[in-house]
Design a protein around this motif. Structure first.
Motif, PDB file in Angstrom:
ATOM      1  N   GLU A 156       6.354  -5.560  -4.844  1.00  0.00           N
ATOM      2  CA  GLU A 156       5.538  -4.581  -4.673  1.00  0.00           C
ATOM      3  C   GLU A 156       6.000  -3.094  -3.734  1.00  0.00           C
ATOM      4  O   GLU A 156       6.074  -2.257  -4.080  1.00  0.00           O
ATOM      5  CB  GLU A 156       4.483  -5.032  -3.808  1.00  0.00           C
ATOM      6  N   ILE A 157       7.003  -3.671  -2.739  1.00  0.00           N
ATOM      7  CA  ILE A 157       7.567  -2.555  -1.855  1.00  0.00           C
ATOM      8  C   ILE A 157       8.809  -1.950  -2.804  1.00  0.00           C
ATOM      9  O   ILE A 157       8.784  -0.663  -2.756  1.00  0.00           O
ATOM     10  CB  ILE A 157       8.253  -3.168  -0.532  1.00  0.00           C
ATOM     11  N   ASP A 158       9.315  -2.610  -3.481  1.00  0.00           N
ATOM     12  CA  ASP A 158      10.350  -1.992  -4.408  1.00  0.00           C
ATOM     13  C   ASP A 158       9.791  -1.071  -5.490  1.00  0.00           C
ATOM     14  O   ASP A 158      10.446   0.062  -5.488  1.00  0.00           O
ATOM     15  CB  ASP A 158      10.977  -3.250  -5.518  1.00  0.00           C
ATOM     16  N   ALA A 159       8.614  -1.294  -6.055  1.00  0.00           N
ATOM     17  CA  ALA A 159       8.055  -0.574  -6.814  1.00  0.00           C
ATOM     18  C   ALA A 159       7.377   0.859  -6.144  1.00  0.00           C
ATOM     19  O   ALA A 159       7.521   1.610  -6.602  1.00  0.00           O
ATOM     20  CB  ALA A 159       6.661  -1.363  -7.333  1.00  0.00           C
ATOM     21  N   PHE A 160       6.954   0.522  -4.755  1.00  0.00           N
ATOM     22  CA  PHE A 160       6.425   1.701  -4.308  1.00  0.00           C
ATOM     23  C   PHE A 160       7.812   2.774  -3.891  1.00  0.00           C
ATOM     24  O   PHE A 160       7.683   3.957  -3.988  1.00  0.00           O
ATOM     25  CB  PHE A 160       5.860   1.147  -2.901  1.00  0.00           C
ATOM     26  N   VAL A 161       8.869   2.147  -3.232  1.00  0.00           N
ATOM     27  CA  VAL A 161      10.047   2.853  -3.175  1.00  0.00           C
ATOM     28  C   VAL A 161      10.403   3.653  -4.384  1.00  0.00           C
ATOM     29  O   VAL A 161      10.724   4.830  -4.364  1.00  0.00           O
ATOM     30  CB  VAL A 161      11.194   1.957  -2.562  1.00  0.00           C
ATOM     31  N   GLU A 162      10.410   3.027  -5.384  1.00  0.00           N
ATOM     32  CA  GLU A 162      10.965   3.781  -6.655  1.00  0.00           C
ATOM     33  C   GLU A 162       9.974   4.703  -7.066  1.00  0.00           C
ATOM     34  O   GLU A 162      10.537   5.789  -7.469  1.00  0.00           O
ATOM     35  CB  GLU A 162      11.182   2.650  -8.058  1.00  0.00           C
ATOM     36  N   ALA A 163       8.814   4.375  -6.847  1.00  0.00           N
ATOM     37  CA  ALA A 163       7.732   5.558  -7.271  1.00  0.00           C
ATOM     38  C   ALA A 163       7.855   6.848  -6.279  1.00  0.00           C
ATOM     39  O   ALA A 163       7.991   7.824  -6.682  1.00  0.00           O
ATOM     40  CB  ALA A 163       6.485   4.975  -7.251  1.00  0.00           C
ATOM     41  N   VAL A 164       8.282   6.533  -5.051  1.00  0.00           N
ATOM     42  CA  VAL A 164       8.180   7.521  -4.061  1.00  0.00           C
ATOM     43  C   VAL A 164       9.683   8.445  -4.192  1.00  0.00           C
ATOM     44  O   VAL A 164       9.697   9.581  -4.287  1.00  0.00           O
ATOM     45  CB  VAL A 164       8.362   6.991  -2.556  1.00  0.00           C
ATOM     46  N   GLU A 165      10.728   7.598  -4.399  1.00  0.00           N
ATOM     47  CA  GLU A 165      12.002   8.361  -4.515  1.00  0.00           C
ATOM     48  C   GLU A 165      12.118   9.135  -5.920  1.00  0.00           C
ATOM     49  O   GLU A 165      12.698  10.181  -5.829  1.00  0.00           O
ATOM     50  CB  GLU A 165      12.867   7.272  -4.392  1.00  0.00           C
ATOM     51  N   ALA A 166      11.399   8.612  -6.945  1.00  0.00           N
ATOM     52  CA  ALA A 166      11.425   9.344  -8.366  1.00  0.00           C
ATOM     53  C   ALA A 166      10.200  10.402  -8.171  1.00  0.00           C
ATOM     54  O   ALA A 166       9.947  11.118  -9.247  1.00  0.00           O
ATOM     55  CB  ALA A 166      11.269   8.372  -9.240  1.00  0.00           C
ATOM     56  N   ASN A 167       9.376  10.436  -7.212  1.00  0.00           N
ATOM     57  CA  ASN A 167       8.314  11.412  -7.053  1.00  0.00           C
ATOM     58  C   ASN A 167       7.401  10.967  -8.222  1.00  0.00           C
ATOM     59  O   ASN A 167       6.931  12.042  -9.113  1.00  0.00           O
ATOM     60  CB  ASN A 167       8.716  12.721  -6.856  1.00  0.00           C
TER      61      ASN A 167
END
Lengths: 335, 335, 335, 335
Positions: free
Chosen positions: B288-299
């Protein structure tokens, strides 16, 4: 309908008689046992007539074939008589505890075209057979290892153990045949170790073992590993695993039902394994009859014949020698 | 490294803080809780600094994103503040117990491009995700039925239950999301029945239920069935089954180890199921954290976002009404 | 030996006839079918004699009991005639598709002490029975939920579907009985939803459904959930789960063998499920005969009797009404 | 926090470094490798500092303990240096490929009270450990047989195989230790057979085998059977079975998820097994660190120490000799 007479009305003979009586392709032509009460019990349960001697059976025109389920030391004699009388024969394993006697029997029946089937019933088990089929169909690629687990649910009576010929000839004999069946090649080397852990003092007194491991190799390097115990608290443990270059096939244990229970402190607890061979190999005993009927009707060799019975005993002899000498025995050393 | 601050240091906040601290793609920027002792305990365990208010966190240049794990009734306010401050937010479920409040929150944040992820962690479970993947890949053909079992290992404390919003908003909310996740279509009709079997008197006093079944259908006729209990003696029972025209995929339960025991009277007994969500969904919380990081990094929008949180609550409201009126509720009746 | 005559020599009648012929406690007294060829085929396979009318059978002194396996619309008439003739009867389900007809039949036979057994064969399945036994023995504590999965391996022929009475009366009828069997309490409320997913156009033309979910509750709040599909690619999916305060019992699916295969990209792949009811419920069909014999010999009511057949139909009617009205139907509304 | 330096930054060293860095009870004090690029990669991933020689590490006051994950032929030297420097050491297996070298090392460190732990990580696997615990708790009664299956998912690179010391010293070494762990008694006799089936020509050229079976017995007659293959198409096959007078415990294989799929022609197909040791023994590698920390902090001997490493190698030597001589080798023959 093939009319089959059953010689021997002990536990396994009685089971075979019932199977033959209810089988759609066979009739129970007659039953016979030197213990009249045993024969009468089976006759009462199946409606079959009693014949009073093996000779009567072999000479009867109403008997198409015979099933031999008498004491092991009579198998070879009866088998020879059956062949002489031209009666196809399904003979319980082992043919004899003495390889010399089996070899003489082989001489006597040499050249016969009468179908002779040996009672290696496990070949007909749906799960073990499915492993065999998967191997033959190439589903696991080149075969590398066969691993057979066979543990009885409980120690046989002492009286039986005394005349059993020892665990390797009596119990492992099935696994030697299973190994050959799955391997599709003859083992050429045999290693065995035996322990006395279930009933140490009894085994010591019998010169027998209750816990054994056998490792066999074929000329091409395929390995077969057998582990046996005379007692398993959770039931009759019967597994066959084949491992190869492309995968693994395993025939798993069976239970009387498929219910599992979960509760405080545990999950998915299943019933103990099916207790013993009559329950565990029920379909196999029926399929064994099918195979015999087919061989007789087509007048062709049985799928598991005299030489299979002999080879299993050869492997037992090699294992016995290995256990005593602590070295790998070449199968060619046994004769 | 994404610098994430955690608001709320209760059980789930503490877990998230530890996960973020040891996660290879994140740093634990700060922790905060109105209960100072709770914040200090988490700070001590993770080495994170304490910030004394949500406002401090939202205004800090050292905080890239926030995770909201405070009491449910503060989620919507904090979520709005985070969005106003331009901080991407991972918010624990539910957004709020009141659909009206969630709808107002939706208005407030309308049009934002700040990534907002709702903590429907089960979507990230390897087994449940594998069911989703199998369905999407067509491995079971056209989807017909989704069957979700979710049973807590034990009743939550009474104090928690009082403010939980009831089983449908608190516990089933996860299953509503799972049903939507697997279905790939919105349910249009909801049926629910509730019983008081685990703790009848307590449930009566709370006006709540402890044992429920929900059946939902989509416009195309796909069905989703959810069964819940507040107590399962054998552990945290979490299964997802998808059935379709070409087959069935099932995500099975998990145990702390893969040992099974056989003995007198039983076979294949396994350990009880992993006790509760922190253990059971350990990999999922990390993913879940991975997915959040990916969303944030890719905006880009989170894979499970605000509207998913809102829709799950809409289904809960529909189920509550169905339970009270004894009829199928159209989702369009809820707003 | 109980001498049983079989009325109806279709697929299920032929199977019953073969079972009765080979059963150790029964004789196949006669077979009858208006389709003479069908009767002759069964007679040839079993050695039974043919009787040319039901009336002949009911009046025969050589027939102790009858098994009715004719077309559904003849069940009630034949059952009444059997009772009038004093012949114990094992009648295939359903008694009739019309509850009114079943109720009239109940009036006709009111007060009879002739054993009447209805063919809810699944009660006799070793796995399902083991769930029942575990529940009754308190192994899962107080019962909370019963979850029944029943999916046919493939759609029945259109000709059959037309006269089947619809999925709820034809297929779910077994699950209604299973729910009552495990619950040990009468459902008081019924909810049902139906979809057309397997064969949408055919189902539309028949006014029937192929995918259904039923949720029932008892007065004490116990819940029973049934999911059905007319087609499952992997075989005949038959599971029963009971969940209670102390644990869970589940009767799992069965396969023709216990071999599993592992290879590149997968592990532990098993054979598809046993194809259909004759294979899947083989032991159960035999145990059903046992139970009937015991009831007849002891002259006591069958363990699953006329009223069980009637109640299952009442639940089907309630489910049909629920599906049409989109609301929970009280069982007391049906009569 | 125990400050541990990692010597060797290859695949397994990198994994250990990451584990130590994220472990709640340890700090990664430094990393070192003669391959600077490897050390730099690990340093970059973990934030650890690089130290340029083992000597620097042994003399550093900021290093509490060391983990040796260098090439096998350096283990014994480094282990001696660590002990001389008073640094507790967790050393990857095997200590050395030469028993003579290991024996000299034993002389060098004789009498030390510095905790020395050998990296037999499988002892810490939750499933294998649960088998051990069940055996020690008497849940299977008296132990009779231990059966260990260990198959690598694929053949290691030829360059590695050349310096591996052969399958028995390299791969089976883990199983020798597992056998000793579960047995709780020293094997006294060893039998082994080896085949070349996975890569016959390569193995021939290396004088090595890729498929082996080892059978060991203890003085009391307990048996341990190991089967190994260098390649299993379905993944990393890791099972441990213990059989005794009251039952059987088995540690089963693990998969990356618990999803199973059923479809046309098959049922219950699972994912392939977890690919290799880093994934399969993930929890075990972490628990191994726990055990090391506990030994160091309590200044007591490690639960799996130097002598365990030596004994496993003794068994490997016995197996090598058995394979070459075709006979049972007494462990006392090896020194």
């Amino acid at each position: 309908m093939l009319r089959i007479a059953v010689l021997g009305c002990g536990r396994i003979g009685a089971m075979h008689a019932a199977n033959i009586a209810s089988h759609r392709r066979t009739q129970l032509a007659a039953v016979q046992d030197i213990n009249i009460a045993a024969a009468e019990a089976v006759a009462a349960a199946t409606g079959a007539r009693i014949m009073h001697s093996a000779a009567d059976i072999f000479s009867s025109a109403d008997v198409d074939a015979v099933l031999i389920a008498t004491a092991t030391d009579t198998h070879a004699d009866l088998l020879e008589q059956a062949v002489a009388a031209g009666k196809p024969v399904l003979c319980e394993k082992p043919i004899d505890l003495s390889l010399a006697r089996v070899n003489r029997c082989a001489e006597v029946i040499r050249g016969t075209s009468i179908p002779i089937q040996i009672g290696f019933v496990r070949r007909f088990d749906p799960g073990h057979k499915a492993v065999y089929d998967a191997v033959r169909a190439g589903e696991i690629g080149e075969l590398h290892q066969v691993i057979i687990t066979s543990r009885d649910p409980g120690l046989a009576p002492q009286a039986y153990l005394k005349v059993s010929g020892g665990i390797l000839r009596d119990m492992t004999i099935h696994d030697f045949d299973m190994a050959r069946f799955i391997l599709g090649e003859e083992p050429t080397s045999v290693l065995a170790v035996g322990s006395r852990l279930v009933a140490p003092m009894l085994m010591e007194s019998l010169g027998d073992h209750d816990t054994i491991t056998v490792v066999m190799t074929t000329a091409s390097g395929k390995q077969a590993i057998i582990t046996n115990s005379r007692e398993a608290a959770y039931g009759y443990d019967q597994r066959v695993e084949a491992f190869g270059s492309k995968g693994m096939a395993i025939s798993k244990n069976r239970r009387p039902n498929h219910m599992s229970l979960s509760g405080k402190g545990f999950s998915d607890r299943a019933a103990p394994l099916l207790h013993f061979f009559i329950e565990r190999y029920q379909e196999a005993f029926s399929a064994e009859i099918d195979a015999f009927v087919e061989a007789v009707e087509a007048n062709r060799p049985a799928v598991v014949g005299f030489e299979d019975g002999r080879q299993a005993l050869v492997l037992a002899e090699a294992a016995i020698r290995s256990m005593s000498e602590g070295r790998a025995i070449k199968v060619s050393e046994i004769s």
